[in-house]
Design an enzyme around this catalytic site. Sequence first.
Site, PDB file in Angstrom:
ATOM      1  N   GLU A 252      -7.713  23.625  -6.173  1.00  0.00           N
ATOM      2  CA  GLU A 252      -6.859  22.699  -5.399  1.00  0.00           C
ATOM      3  C   GLU A 252      -7.274  21.306  -5.816  1.00  0.00           C
ATOM      4  OE1 GLU A 252      -4.449  23.493  -3.448  1.00  0.00           O
ATOM      5  OE2 GLU A 252      -4.832  25.584  -2.998  1.00  0.00           O
ATOM      6  N   CYS A 286      -5.257  14.244  -0.218  1.00  0.00           N
ATOM      7  CA  CYS A 286      -4.570  14.589  -1.473  1.00  0.00           C
ATOM      8  C   CYS A 286      -3.059  14.624  -1.326  1.00  0.00           C
ATOM      9  CB  CYS A 286      -5.094  15.916  -2.005  1.00  0.00           C
ATOM     10  SG  CYS A 286      -5.121  17.153  -0.726  1.00  0.00           S
TER      11      CYS A 286
HETATM   12  P1  TAP Z   1     -14.863  15.747  -6.987  1.00  0.00           P
HETATM   13  O1  TAP Z   1     -15.648  14.619  -7.489  1.00  0.00           O
HETATM   14  O2  TAP Z   1     -14.077  16.546  -7.950  1.00  0.00           O
HETATM   15  O3  TAP Z   1     -15.878  16.678  -6.184  1.00  0.00           O
HETATM   16  C1  TAP Z   1     -15.458  17.839  -5.516  1.00  0.00           C
HETATM   17  C2  TAP Z   1     -16.649  18.757  -5.332  1.00  0.00           C
HETATM   18  O4  TAP Z   1     -17.081  19.213  -6.611  1.00  0.00           O
HETATM   19  C3  TAP Z   1     -17.864  18.088  -4.711  1.00  0.00           C
HETATM   20  O5  TAP Z   1     -18.543  19.016  -3.898  1.00  0.00           O
HETATM   21  C4  TAP Z   1     -18.691  17.728  -5.927  1.00  0.00           C
HETATM   22  O6  TAP Z   1     -20.050  17.550  -5.625  1.00  0.00           O
HETATM   23  C5  TAP Z   1     -18.458  18.951  -6.766  1.00  0.00           C
HETATM   24  N1  TAP Z   1     -18.718  18.807  -8.205  1.00  0.00           N
HETATM   25  C6  TAP Z   1     -18.713  17.689  -8.961  1.00  0.00           C
HETATM   26  N2  TAP Z   1     -19.019  17.993 -10.255  1.00  0.00           N
HETATM   27  C7  TAP Z   1     -19.206  19.327 -10.309  1.00  0.00           C
HETATM   28  C8  TAP Z   1     -19.531  20.241 -11.360  1.00  0.00           C
HETATM   29  N3  TAP Z   1     -19.715  19.856 -12.606  1.00  0.00           N
HETATM   30  N4  TAP Z   1     -19.642  21.550 -11.041  1.00  0.00           N
HETATM   31  C9  TAP Z   1     -19.434  21.985  -9.794  1.00  0.00           C
HETATM   32  N5  TAP Z   1     -19.151  21.161  -8.760  1.00  0.00           N
HETATM   33  C10 TAP Z   1     -19.016  19.848  -9.005  1.00  0.00           C
HETATM   34  O7  TAP Z   1     -13.820  15.289  -5.865  1.00  0.00           O
HETATM   35  P2  TAP Z   1     -14.091  14.349  -4.611  1.00  0.00           P
HETATM   36  O8  TAP Z   1     -14.238  12.967  -5.100  1.00  0.00           O
HETATM   37  O9  TAP Z   1     -15.155  14.931  -3.747  1.00  0.00           O
HETATM   38  O10 TAP Z   1     -12.737  14.522  -3.806  1.00  0.00           O
HETATM   39  C11 TAP Z   1     -11.600  13.836  -4.091  1.00  0.00           C
HETATM   40  C12 TAP Z   1     -10.660  14.654  -4.951  1.00  0.00           C
HETATM   41  O11 TAP Z   1     -10.383  15.906  -4.329  1.00  0.00           O
HETATM   42  C13 TAP Z   1      -9.315  14.002  -5.134  1.00  0.00           C
HETATM   43  O12 TAP Z   1      -8.887  14.125  -6.456  1.00  0.00           O
HETATM   44  C14 TAP Z   1      -8.404  14.811  -4.203  1.00  0.00           C
HETATM   45  O13 TAP Z   1      -7.042  14.786  -4.529  1.00  0.00           O
HETATM   46  C15 TAP Z   1      -8.977  16.157  -4.327  1.00  0.00           C
HETATM   47  N6  TAP Z   1      -8.587  16.950  -3.150  1.00  0.00           N
HETATM   48  C16 TAP Z   1      -7.655  17.914  -3.317  1.00  0.00           C
HETATM   49  C17 TAP Z   1      -7.259  18.656  -2.212  1.00  0.00           C
HETATM   50  C18 TAP Z   1      -6.256  19.749  -2.380  1.00  0.00           C
HETATM   51  S1  TAP Z   1      -6.170  20.829  -1.185  1.00  0.00           S
HETATM   52  N7  TAP Z   1      -5.502  19.853  -3.433  1.00  0.00           N
HETATM   53  C19 TAP Z   1      -7.804  18.401  -0.954  1.00  0.00           C
HETATM   54  C20 TAP Z   1      -8.733  17.395  -0.844  1.00  0.00           C
HETATM   55  C21 TAP Z   1      -9.138  16.678  -1.950  1.00  0.00           C
HETATM   56  P3  TAP Z   1     -20.677  16.090  -5.301  1.00  0.00           P
HETATM   57  O14 TAP Z   1     -19.620  15.304  -4.605  1.00  0.00           O
HETATM   58  O15 TAP Z   1     -21.815  16.430  -4.446  1.00  0.00           O
HETATM   59  O16 TAP Z   1     -21.065  15.493  -6.603  1.00  0.00           O
END
Ligand code: TAP
Length: 491
Positions: A252, A286
């Site tokens: 997602e 999102c």
């Molecule tokens: P990310 O930076 O992608 O992080 C998401 C999760 O992945 C965090 O727990 C992060 O850990 C972890 N992560 C980062 N690098 C990783 C790796 N190499 N291997 C495994 N896990 C890893 O996103 P964010 O900044 O937290 O959230 C914002 C993004 O999420 C936006 O693009 C938003 O659109 C998207 N989002 C999508 C949805 C749906 S349902 N489509 C809902 C909400 C948010 P750390 O943060 O601890 O580094």
Amino acid sequence: MSAEIMKYDLFINGKDVKPSDGKYLKRENPATEETTFSIAQAGKTDVDKAVSAARAAFQKWSSVQPTERASMLLRISGKLKENTDRIARINTLETGKPIRESKLVEIGGSVKTLEYYAGAVSRLNGESIPVSDNQLSVTLKEPVGVTAQIIPWNFPLLLSFWKIAPALLAGCTIVLKPAEITSSAILEVARLCSEAGLPDGVFNVVTGEGSVTGQALVEHPGIDKIAFTGSTDVGKIIMKTASQNIKRVSLELGGKAPCIVFNDADIDEAVEACLRGGFFNQGENCTAVTKLLLQKNIYESFLERYIEKIEKIRISDPMDENTELGALISKEHYDNVNRYIEKGVSEGGNVLTGGKRPENMKKGYFLKPTVVDNVSVDDTIACEEIFGPVVAVMPFTVEDEAVRIANNTRYGLAGGIWTKDINRAMRMAKAIKAGYLWINTYGGIIPQTPYGGLKESGIGKELGNEGLENYLETKTVNIYTGGKIPKWYKG
Ligand code: TAP
């Protein structure tokens, strides 16, 4: 400096466990900039421990009667309800979101998701498939195994329960990794799950940096399925890593949602919905309306009402029940959102309202809801995900033009359409490349409905039947019932 720093260990095999190399991350409250939390950082050894615990628990949990697993979901939901005030407070302290959103959306939405999946127990049934008189074919629905669930920071509880509830019902066990900056509330919830009677090892939480803890988890050979919510860029890394041993993956990812308002729409209702659509959860959402497309002959009148209402949104201490817009998640993110606004202006955009911090908020990462017009379809703020309270408005004349602007993005997550003409509404719904649409309303994702993105917004759906299928494998069993089997070889 805060008087009280809340310290959290990892949660493995039903217990709080110290990280093997003793590292903790300091996390501030984004509304006050005071250090409030200290969060364990899991290394490879800790991830290994958590996966082993989940593997050991799998056989037993997957053999528990489905109706008992459904009852467990209801017991967990009961614990959440009993502890709403305490958990909501922690969630707001670590996210900066208004307390009413922590209560109603994060906890209220998690409760609804648990209750929905508790009622979905009959969907674990396989099928009996008519084949021929001498053969009975049946499908069995089996749990996929040990799942890694990776969660972003914008809805630390709700997005966790979109994964936890169907996984537990299916009979899977879980190692969940929250975003490192929003790990506390879900760790509290893990303890509540144990209190509800969930067996040790079924639900484990490892906290720490994505590139270390998260990466170790997705690489781990003991994981059968990865359910990831986060950015498209990290989603690509996860997909690549998962390919090493063909782990099941659901993603997602990001979004850039358009909301299209035609001149026959109920304008007052559309204004109201677009306010919530754009600024709910500080726009850190999102599905947030980030491209507002207004038909030319209502452009001015819509904006006049919209901006008047935006300027009345209450931005204040997130712990205050009357606060409507809280702080952005971190300084890094606040700076990033501000850079997008500057970029929008440098590309010719005109800030109609907002664009700066509220004068009365001296500390914390607060930003006024911002509307920018004079934006061209290829401008940065019209194309990239900002993930903050920033809306780009653009006029359009005819349907085709609105569709072209709406689809001009690598994302395809959500969108909205406002018109009283049902034929036009359905034409637009078919033409817009997004996985979740609203007509004459905006926002609110219901557990019964499958939710997920097209294009670079992801693969697979969460919620609804499809959300449960994520955690099930279909196995086909053919039973020969016709006496001797036909001979293939003559000898
Ligand atoms: P990310 O930076 O992608 O992080 C998401 C999760 O992945 C965090 O727990 C992060 O850990 C972890 N992560 C980062 N690098 C990783 C790796 N190499 N291997 C495994 N896990 C890893 O996103 P964010 O900044 O937290 O959230 C914002 C993004 O999420 C936006 O693009 C938003 O659109 C998207 N989002 C999508 C949805 C749906 S349902 N489509 C809902 C909400 C948010 P750390 O943060 O601890 O580094």
